[in-house]
Design a protein around this motif. Structure first.
Motif, short mmCIF file in Angstrom:
data_model
loop_
_atom_site.label_atom_id
_atom_site.label_comp_id
_atom_site.label_asym_id
_atom_site.label_seq_id
_atom_site.Cartn_x
_atom_site.Cartn_y
_atom_site.Cartn_z
N SER A 1 -2.30 -3.16 6.82
CA SER A 1 -1.78 -2.17 7.76
C SER A 1 -1.57 -0.82 7.09
N TYR B 1 -3.58 6.08 17.75
CA TYR B 1 -3.38 4.74 18.32
C TYR B 1 -3.27 3.68 17.23
N ILE B 2 -4.12 3.79 16.21
CA ILE B 2 -4.10 2.82 15.12
C ILE B 2 -2.75 2.87 14.38
N THR C 1 -13.39 -9.57 17.37
CA THR C 1 -12.02 -9.72 17.89
C THR C 1 -11.86 -11.04 18.64
N TYR D 1 0.07 3.85 15.63
CA TYR D 1 1.07 3.32 16.56
C TYR D 1 1.10 1.79 16.53
N GLU D 2 -0.07 1.16 16.44
CA GLU D 2 -0.14 -0.30 16.42
C GLU D 2 0.20 -0.88 15.05
N SER D 3 -0.07 -0.13 14.00
CA SER D 3 0.11 -0.66 12.64
C SER D 3 1.53 -0.51 12.11
N SER E 1 -4.15 -14.67 16.04
CA SER E 1 -3.41 -13.41 15.86
C SER E 1 -2.02 -13.44 16.47
N ARG F 1 -2.78 -11.13 12.43
CA ARG F 1 -2.56 -10.06 13.41
C ARG F 1 -2.96 -8.71 12.84
N SER G 1 -8.91 -2.19 16.82
CA SER G 1 -8.92 -0.72 16.75
C SER G 1 -10.36 -0.20 16.67
N LEU H 1 -5.88 -6.47 14.37
CA LEU H 1 -5.69 -5.08 14.79
C LEU H 1 -6.75 -4.16 14.18
#
Length: 298
Positions: A84, A184-185, A128, A187-189, A135, A142, A150, A146
């Motif tokens: 991450s 976005y990446i 994916t 935000y998710e990581s 995940s 997970r 992504s 991601l």
């Protein structure tokens, strides 16, 4: 991680991502598309992430030893944090390059960009799907999932951008998509980084500690609870230790109380391992949580 997610699936996903990386690097250089090049670097990160994730899972599955009495499950937490963190760094670097492209636009060949993006999207989507099952209950998988998700989303953005560039010749779309995907990446990581860092720092899991103390004190022969500690080995395994004040009874009568406490913590609070120190009057006036100087007054 489920057995079906090991070996063959990881090898297939790794090979797919290596192929996509080479394909997108060539496509990005030929078309002049920054979003394709950013996607290529993400896919390279994916391939490394998958290898690291699989290696960490194999290490994490080892039995406890004399030198690692809790086992090796933290290997997967370390892998999740590294995956991450790397993803965030790459995203920020590419976002910076995208800003430069916005200020100094460069021509992009939309037709090549579109073809490469469509092929990459299909390959990322397959990856994916292959990792989706594992995940939900594993931070390590997970984080890798991601990475792949992504890139699939980035490919969708690149496809849209390629269509706009081909039809209307708007070159600013390419770096704009890169920035949006990077945000976005991140935000998710970030939640994964926060959770893994908390586990490694021995942060307490989300437990109702007052409720735990109340439930234990309601058991027969229990007078009080203090010096309670709780931490996580990984995201699925919680360990708790505590000192419990009891009546002055034989050890043979204490053991059934231990079993009641263990069953209570397991069934109601999802605690996997409990260590209990029985005491009569020692520490009965001390706080629920350990204070650095409490032992001096015991």
């Amino acid at each position: 991680m489920e057995k079906s997610l090991s070996g063959g699936r990881f090898l297939l996903v790794t090979v797919l991502n290596v192929i996509i990386t080479i394909f997108e690097l060539l496509g990005g250089l030929l078309s002049g598309s920054l979003s394709l090049l950013s996607d290529a670097f993400h896919n390279l990160g994916d391939a490394l992430s998958i290898v690291l994730s699989y290696a960490a899972h194999r290490i994490g599955g080892r039995q406890q030893t004399r030198t690692n009495t809790f086992g090796y499950r933290r290997a997967e937490i370390l892998a999740a944090l590294l995956n991450s963190g790397v993803l965030i760094v790459i995203s920020l670097i590419l976002a910076g390059e995208a800003v430069r492209r916005l200020l100094h636009p460069e021509p992009v060949k939309g037709d090549i960009m579109l073809l490469v993006a469509v092929v990459s999207f299909l390959a990322n989507l397959l990856s994916t799907v292959l990792l989706n099952r594992g995940s939900k209950h594993n931070l390590n998988i997970r984080a890798t999932y991601l990475h792949l998700l992504s890139d699939a989303l980035a490919s969708v953005g690149v496809i849209v951008g390629a269509l706009l560039i081909t039809i209307w010749q708007v070159s600013w779309v390419d770096p704009t998509i890169t920035i949006l995907v990077a945000l976005y990446i991140c935000y998710e990581s970030l939640p994964i980084v926060k959770q893994t860092f908390g586990i490694l720092m021995e942060a307490s899991p989300d437990l109702d500690f007052e409720g735990i103390a109340r439930d234990i004190c309601a058991l027969p022969e229990v007078e009080g609870v203090h010096h309670l500690h709780a931490w996580q080995i990984d995201e699925n395994n919680i360990v708790v230790s505590m000192h419990v004040n009891m009546d002055n009874v034989p050890i043979s009568e204490i053991e059934p109380i231990y079993r009641q406490i263990e069953a209570l913590l397991c069934q109601k609070y999802n605690v996997n391992h409990v260590t209990i120190q029985a005491e009569c009057h020692r520490g009965e006036d001390e706080s629920l949580f350990y204070q650095q100087n409490d032992w001096r007054h015991s």
